[in-house]
Design an enzyme around this catalytic site. Sequence first.
Site, PDB file in Angstrom:
ATOM      1  CD  GLU A  92      -1.453   0.083   3.615  1.00 37.46           C
ATOM      2  OE1 GLU A  92      -1.825  -0.970   4.155  1.00 37.46           O
ATOM      3  OE2 GLU A  92      -1.904   1.195   3.906  1.00 37.46           O
ATOM      4  CB  CYS A 105       3.409   7.331   3.050  1.00 36.10           C
ATOM      5  SG  CYS A 105       3.898   6.059   4.211  1.00 36.10           S
ATOM      6  CB  CYS A 112       7.401  -5.357   8.464  1.00 35.12           C
ATOM      7  SG  CYS A 112       8.769  -4.576   9.342  1.00 35.12           S
ATOM      8  CB  CYS A 116       6.872  -2.593  16.007  1.00 33.27           C
ATOM      9  SG  CYS A 116       8.559  -2.157  15.544  1.00 33.27           S
ATOM     10  CB  CYS A 119       3.566  -1.931  13.559  1.00 25.21           C
ATOM     11  SG  CYS A 119       3.683  -1.552  11.814  1.00 25.21           S
ATOM     12  N   GLY A 159       6.997  -2.180   5.834  1.00 28.83           N
ATOM     13  CA  GLY A 159       8.374  -2.658   5.693  1.00 28.83           C
ATOM     14  C   GLY A 159       9.390  -1.837   6.443  1.00 28.83           C
ATOM     15  CD  GLU A 160      13.702  -0.735   9.326  1.00 23.57           C
ATOM     16  OE1 GLU A 160      12.810  -0.247  10.024  1.00 23.57           O
ATOM     17  OE2 GLU A 160      14.697  -0.068   8.951  1.00 23.57           O
ATOM     18  CB  SER A 191      10.654   6.039   8.766  1.00 24.16           C
ATOM     19  OG  SER A 191      10.298   5.753  10.099  1.00 24.16           O
ATOM     20  CB  SER A 214      10.440   4.049  14.817  1.00 26.95           C
ATOM     21  OG  SER A 214      10.025   4.423  13.537  1.00 26.95           O
ATOM     22  CG  LEU A 215      13.588   6.865  20.743  1.00 29.88           C
ATOM     23  CD1 LEU A 215      14.817   6.090  20.335  1.00 29.88           C
ATOM     24  CD2 LEU A 215      13.974   8.308  21.086  1.00 29.88           C
ATOM     25  CG  HIS A 216       7.823   4.104  18.725  1.00 27.08           C
ATOM     26  ND1 HIS A 216       7.287   5.291  18.288  1.00 27.08           N
ATOM     27  CD2 HIS A 216       7.957   3.334  17.620  1.00 27.08           C
ATOM     28  CE1 HIS A 216       7.115   5.243  16.982  1.00 27.08           C
ATOM     29  NE2 HIS A 216       7.518   4.085  16.551  1.00 27.08           N
ATOM     30  CG  ASN A 290      -3.160   5.413  13.468  1.00 30.02           C
ATOM     31  OD1 ASN A 290      -4.034   6.260  13.585  1.00 30.02           O
ATOM     32  ND2 ASN A 290      -2.078   5.591  12.736  1.00 30.02           N
ATOM     33  CB  CYS A 333       1.083   2.316   9.527  1.00 25.88           C
ATOM     34  SG  CYS A 333       1.117   3.742  10.599  1.00 25.88           S
TER      35      CYS A 333
HETATM   36  N1  SAH Z   1       9.881   0.249   9.631  1.00 26.61           N
HETATM   37  C1  SAH Z   1      10.061   1.660   9.601  1.00 26.61           C
HETATM   38  C2  SAH Z   1       9.091   2.409   8.702  1.00 26.61           C
HETATM   39  C3  SAH Z   1       7.661   1.974   8.658  1.00 26.61           C
HETATM   40  S1  SAH Z   1       6.601   2.385   9.989  1.00 26.61           S
HETATM   41  C4  SAH Z   1      10.034   2.212  11.021  1.00 26.61           C
HETATM   42  O1  SAH Z   1       9.850   1.447  11.939  1.00 26.61           O
HETATM   43  O2  SAH Z   1      10.265   3.403  11.193  1.00 26.61           O
HETATM   44  C5  SAH Z   1       6.425   4.137   9.970  1.00 26.61           C
HETATM   45  C6  SAH Z   1       6.139   4.721  11.335  1.00 26.61           C
HETATM   46  O3  SAH Z   1       4.804   4.407  11.757  1.00 26.61           O
HETATM   47  C7  SAH Z   1       7.066   4.199  12.415  1.00 26.61           C
HETATM   48  O4  SAH Z   1       7.453   5.226  13.265  1.00 26.61           O
HETATM   49  C8  SAH Z   1       6.169   3.221  13.128  1.00 26.61           C
HETATM   50  O5  SAH Z   1       6.650   2.931  14.395  1.00 26.61           O
HETATM   51  C9  SAH Z   1       4.839   3.942  13.085  1.00 26.61           C
HETATM   52  N2  SAH Z   1       3.668   3.106  13.369  1.00 26.61           N
HETATM   53  C10 SAH Z   1       3.459   1.817  13.062  1.00 26.61           C
HETATM   54  N3  SAH Z   1       2.264   1.395  13.513  1.00 26.61           N
HETATM   55  C11 SAH Z   1       1.703   2.435  14.118  1.00 26.61           C
HETATM   56  C12 SAH Z   1       0.470   2.640  14.790  1.00 26.61           C
HETATM   57  N4  SAH Z   1      -0.420   1.653  14.948  1.00 26.61           N
HETATM   58  N5  SAH Z   1       0.215   3.867  15.294  1.00 26.61           N
HETATM   59  C13 SAH Z   1       1.103   4.879  15.162  1.00 26.61           C
HETATM   60  N6  SAH Z   1       2.274   4.750  14.534  1.00 26.61           N
HETATM   61  C14 SAH Z   1       2.584   3.542  14.023  1.00 26.61           C
END
Ligand code: SAH
Length: 350
Positions: A92, A105, A112, A116, A119, A159-160, A191, A214-216, A290, A333
Amino acid sequence: MEKIKLKDFSLSELENFMVSLGEPKFRAKQIYKWLYQKVSSFDEMTDIPKSLREKLKDICEINTMIIQKRFVSSLDGTRRYLLKLGDGNYIESVLMKYKHGYSICVSSQVGCAMGCKFCASTIGGKIRSLSSGEIIDQIITVERDLGERISNIVIMGVGEPLDNFENVTAFIKNVNEPLGLGIGQRHITVSTCGIVPKIYELADMRLQITLAVSLHAANDKARNKIMPINRKYDLEKLIPACRYYIEKTGRRLTFEYTLIKGVSDGADKARELAKLLKGMLCHVNLIPVNSVDGTGFSPPGSESVRMFSEIFESKGIPATVRREMGSDISAACGQLRSTHNIEQNGGNEN
Ligand code: SAH
């Protein structure tokens, strides 16, 4: 025999390919221009001799991606595309309209492997990486559908990207090439969840793209719980890699921080994160999570989000809250692809 995908070539690779076919080198430039002027058949390449077009038809292909579904938001014009690849897999892409133009995007893999917890893209694991041509074709397919030029690219779809390093960097080269899409590196964001050796490799290429990490979470205990990659490359490894990237490229780095109610929100977390990032040339993107079915995560209230970003501002770290776009056409996403797969397997679309 599998056909050669012309958009996987860089300009110099296409030149070598022409020479290997016994053709003059200059044909490569002509063909390359056509590829990015978005023709969909060899017959449209009017300055290429018919005999060469026939030869190319036999052994090469231009585009094998089709639009399976398109959703257009009535709220903000965001478009979400479900694209079918030549081998039947789905990916997508999301198109967003901003004041300064269109931003896309794109996905870098089918599925992937990173796992995470919040995700949707990682449910079902990684099927395969996309070729550089398949990444760029998302832009060309969407531009053609839209009838307008796209000015910004974020590799934040499924994907990563750093798990597909070679193809993603080849993609950036073709996006950048004046005869290609001609989009400057400063308009491209990659990213990553934090594949540390690849961050060093990317830094050494000294590209002028924006790196988003993506730190989180601001400590290993919390990050281990939601991002399995942290068990391999913890914060003690990741943060120095980020500093190295900034030092080598002179570029401001973006940190993405997902706000999950009861998991990653609250004043203590904000202070801990601000401390971790103190003194770095960076910007923090706060993303209220999300909700993805089955994960049990939900976003905090808007008051809590505001408080979080205010703590950052007070510490001198620029932070923005990501505006939710296209909320009426799908949720998180990667959800479009996973919903489509469920549908195909006989489940129900919610
Ligand atoms: N794999 C890469 C790029 C794809 S994800 C990465 O991890 O950065 C793009 C961004 O969306 C990342 O920051 C990811 O952590 C975030 N993301 C994934 N699922 C999400 C969700 N349910 N809500 C908010 N952000 C999300």
